[in-house]
Scaffold this motif. Structure first.
Motif, PDB file in Angstrom:
ATOM      1  N   ASN A   2     -34.720 -19.106  -3.157  1.00 31.62           N
ATOM      2  CA  ASN A   2     -34.823 -20.104  -2.089  1.00 31.62           C
ATOM      3  C   ASN A   2     -35.119 -19.394  -0.762  1.00 31.62           C
ATOM      4  OD1 ASN A   2     -32.395 -19.066  -1.141  1.00 31.62           O
ATOM      5  ND2 ASN A   2     -31.181 -20.599  -2.226  1.00 31.62           N
ATOM      6  N   PHE A   3     -35.274 -20.164   0.294  1.00 32.97           N
ATOM      7  CA  PHE A   3     -35.633 -19.556   1.577  1.00 32.97           C
ATOM      8  C   PHE A   3     -34.522 -18.665   2.110  1.00 32.97           C
ATOM      9  CE2 PHE A   3     -39.067 -22.694   1.737  1.00 32.97           C
ATOM     10  CZ  PHE A   3     -40.096 -21.871   2.144  1.00 32.97           C
ATOM     11  N   VAL A  72     -46.019 -17.427   5.132  1.00 37.95           N
ATOM     12  CA  VAL A  72     -44.645 -17.831   4.785  1.00 37.95           C
ATOM     13  C   VAL A  72     -43.646 -16.779   5.278  1.00 37.95           C
ATOM     14  CG1 VAL A  72     -43.069 -18.292   2.863  1.00 37.95           C
ATOM     15  CG2 VAL A  72     -45.376 -19.260   2.848  1.00 37.95           C
ATOM     16  N   ILE A  73     -43.994 -15.512   5.125  1.00 42.36           N
ATOM     17  CA  ILE A  73     -43.104 -14.433   5.573  1.00 42.36           C
ATOM     18  C   ILE A  73     -42.840 -14.534   7.085  1.00 42.36           C
ATOM     19  CG2 ILE A  73     -43.036 -11.932   6.016  1.00 42.36           C
ATOM     20  CD1 ILE A  73     -44.357 -11.614   3.187  1.00 42.36           C
ATOM     21  N   TYR A  74     -43.912 -14.671   7.870  1.00 37.98           N
ATOM     22  CA  TYR A  74     -43.707 -14.734   9.329  1.00 37.98           C
ATOM     23  C   TYR A  74     -42.953 -15.996   9.737  1.00 37.98           C
ATOM     24  CZ  TYR A  74     -46.335 -10.533  10.449  1.00 37.98           C
ATOM     25  OH  TYR A  74     -46.742  -9.227  10.570  1.00 37.98           O
ATOM     26  N   LEU A  75     -43.238 -17.127   9.078  1.00 33.48           N
ATOM     27  CA  LEU A  75     -42.520 -18.353   9.429  1.00 33.48           C
ATOM     28  C   LEU A  75     -41.045 -18.271   9.032  1.00 33.48           C
ATOM     29  CD1 LEU A  75     -45.137 -21.134   8.611  1.00 33.48           C
ATOM     30  CD2 LEU A  75     -44.506 -20.199  10.850  1.00 33.48           C
ATOM     31  N   THR A  76     -40.776 -17.600   7.932  1.00 34.16           N
ATOM     32  CA  THR A  76     -39.380 -17.429   7.511  1.00 34.16           C
ATOM     33  C   THR A  76     -38.634 -16.541   8.504  1.00 34.16           C
ATOM     34  OG1 THR A  76     -40.046 -17.692   5.203  1.00 34.16           O
ATOM     35  CG2 THR A  76     -37.902 -16.668   5.593  1.00 34.16           C
ATOM     36  N   LEU A  77     -39.304 -15.474   8.957  1.00 37.16           N
ATOM     37  CA  LEU A  77     -38.675 -14.603   9.958  1.00 37.16           C
ATOM     38  C   LEU A  77     -38.515 -15.323  11.296  1.00 37.16           C
ATOM     39  CD1 LEU A  77     -40.481 -11.277   9.008  1.00 37.16           C
ATOM     40  CD2 LEU A  77     -37.994 -11.669   8.937  1.00 37.16           C
ATOM     41  N   LEU A  78     -39.458 -16.173  11.635  1.00 30.70           N
ATOM     42  CA  LEU A  78     -39.349 -16.954  12.876  1.00 30.70           C
ATOM     43  C   LEU A  78     -38.132 -17.882  12.798  1.00 30.70           C
ATOM     44  CD1 LEU A  78     -40.372 -17.966  15.609  1.00 30.70           C
ATOM     45  CD2 LEU A  78     -41.935 -19.513  14.351  1.00 30.70           C
ATOM     46  N   ILE A  84     -32.665 -21.143  12.452  1.00 29.04           N
ATOM     47  CA  ILE A  84     -32.991 -22.375  11.714  1.00 29.04           C
ATOM     48  C   ILE A  84     -32.857 -22.102  10.221  1.00 29.04           C
ATOM     49  CG2 ILE A  84     -34.895 -23.933  11.098  1.00 29.04           C
ATOM     50  CD1 ILE A  84     -35.866 -23.556  14.034  1.00 29.04           C
ATOM     51  N   ASP A  85     -32.086 -22.945   9.547  1.00 24.79           N
ATOM     52  CA  ASP A  85     -31.922 -22.857   8.094  1.00 24.79           C
ATOM     53  C   ASP A  85     -33.111 -23.582   7.460  1.00 24.79           C
ATOM     54  OD1 ASP A  85     -31.292 -23.482   5.411  1.00 24.79           O
ATOM     55  OD2 ASP A  85     -29.150 -23.379   5.823  1.00 24.79           O
ATOM     56  N   LEU A  86     -34.042 -22.814   6.898  1.00 29.53           N
ATOM     57  CA  LEU A  86     -35.276 -23.413   6.385  1.00 29.53           C
ATOM     58  C   LEU A  86     -35.029 -24.344   5.211  1.00 29.53           C
ATOM     59  CD1 LEU A  86     -38.301 -20.931   6.348  1.00 29.53           C
ATOM     60  CD2 LEU A  86     -38.063 -23.118   7.528  1.00 29.53           C
ATOM     61  N   ASP A  87     -34.085 -23.993   4.350  1.00 33.57           N
ATOM     62  CA  ASP A  87     -33.785 -24.882   3.220  1.00 33.57           C
ATOM     63  C   ASP A  87     -33.340 -26.253   3.740  1.00 33.57           C
ATOM     64  OD1 ASP A  87     -34.238 -23.162   0.876  1.00 33.57           O
ATOM     65  OD2 ASP A  87     -32.601 -21.984   1.700  1.00 33.57           O
ATOM     66  N   GLU A  88     -32.473 -26.239   4.744  1.00 33.52           N
ATOM     67  CA  GLU A  88     -31.992 -27.495   5.330  1.00 33.52           C
ATOM     68  C   GLU A  88     -33.107 -28.199   6.092  1.00 33.52           C
ATOM     69  OE1 GLU A  88     -29.180 -29.205   4.912  1.00 33.52           O
ATOM     70  OE2 GLU A  88     -28.811 -27.681   3.411  1.00 33.52           O
ATOM     71  N   ALA A  89     -33.899 -27.425   6.841  1.00 38.51           N
ATOM     72  CA  ALA A  89     -34.983 -28.013   7.633  1.00 38.51           C
ATOM     73  C   ALA A  89     -36.002 -28.709   6.730  1.00 38.51           C
ATOM     74  CB  ALA A  89     -35.672 -26.934   8.475  1.00 38.51           C
ATOM     75  N   LEU A  90     -36.316 -28.092   5.594  1.00 36.04           N
ATOM     76  CA  LEU A  90     -37.287 -28.692   4.672  1.00 36.04           C
ATOM     77  C   LEU A  90     -36.729 -29.956   4.036  1.00 36.04           C
ATOM     78  CD1 LEU A  90     -38.688 -25.440   3.103  1.00 36.04           C
ATOM     79  CD2 LEU A  90     -39.954 -27.075   4.477  1.00 36.04           C
ATOM     80  N   LYS A  91     -35.454 -29.909   3.654  1.00 39.59           N
ATOM     81  CA  LYS A  91     -34.838 -31.113   3.071  1.00 39.59           C
ATOM     82  C   LYS A  91     -34.855 -32.261   4.074  1.00 39.59           C
ATOM     83  CE  LYS A  91     -31.423 -28.756   0.434  1.00 39.59           C
ATOM     84  NZ  LYS A  91     -30.038 -28.351   0.482  1.00 39.59           N
ATOM     85  N   LEU A  92     -34.477 -31.946   5.306  1.00 42.50           N
ATOM     86  CA  LEU A  92     -34.428 -32.972   6.350  1.00 42.50           C
ATOM     87  C   LEU A  92     -35.816 -33.525   6.628  1.00 42.50           C
ATOM     88  CD1 LEU A  92     -32.848 -34.508   8.524  1.00 42.50           C
ATOM     89  CD2 LEU A  92     -33.166 -32.529  10.042  1.00 42.50           C
ATOM     90  N   LYS A  93     -36.812 -32.629   6.704  1.00 40.15           N
ATOM     91  CA  LYS A  93     -38.177 -33.065   7.030  1.00 40.15           C
ATOM     92  C   LYS A  93     -38.762 -33.921   5.910  1.00 40.15           C
ATOM     93  CE  LYS A  93     -41.894 -33.215   9.496  1.00 40.15           C
ATOM     94  NZ  LYS A  93     -42.093 -34.489  10.154  1.00 40.15           N
TER      95      LYS A  93
END
Ligand SMILES: [Mg+2]
Length: 108
Positions: A2-3, A72-78, A84-93
């Motif tokens: 996962n992210f 994806v790597i740069y966005l994950t590092l950003l 920002i929790d990407l797993d949560e952000a993606l679920k919410l979005k």
């Protein structure tokens, strides 16, 4: 993976190389855009059909996959740098998108 797991691996990778000082939010956002440009170079002047044909070539497919991974790597590092929790952000979005664009009872 996962992210959250990806984020941990990426931070470990960059910290082992002393790159954290370069990973400001602005630099990471610019780097993601640069990598997206590199991805787009593969598609420039090509039709959708030509692109789908091109990715049948393993070398071309790998080159395109590399650029997608770079983005994806740069966005994950950003997201990491911004807390920002990407797993949560993606679920919410996804939930917001579902509310904004409800699926019709019968798909068109
Ligand atoms: Mg690249």
């Amino acid at each position: 993976m996962n992210f959250r797991e990806l984020e941990e691996k990426l931070v470990e990778f960059r910290d082992a190389r002393g790159w954290a000082k370069y990973h400001t939010p602005k630099n990471l956002a610019i780097s993601a855009a640069v990598e997206l440009g590199e991805l787009l170079e593969h598609f420039q002047w090509e039709s959708d059909g030509e692109i789908l044909e091109a990715v049948k070539d393993p070398a071309k497919r790998e080159a395109i996959a590399d650029e997608i991974a770079d983005v994806v790597i740069y966005l994950t590092l950003l997201a990491h740098e911004l807390g920002i929790d990407l797993d949560e952000a993606l679920k919410l979005k996804l939930r917001k998108n579902g509310e904004k664009y409800p699926a019709p009872e019968r798909p068109p």
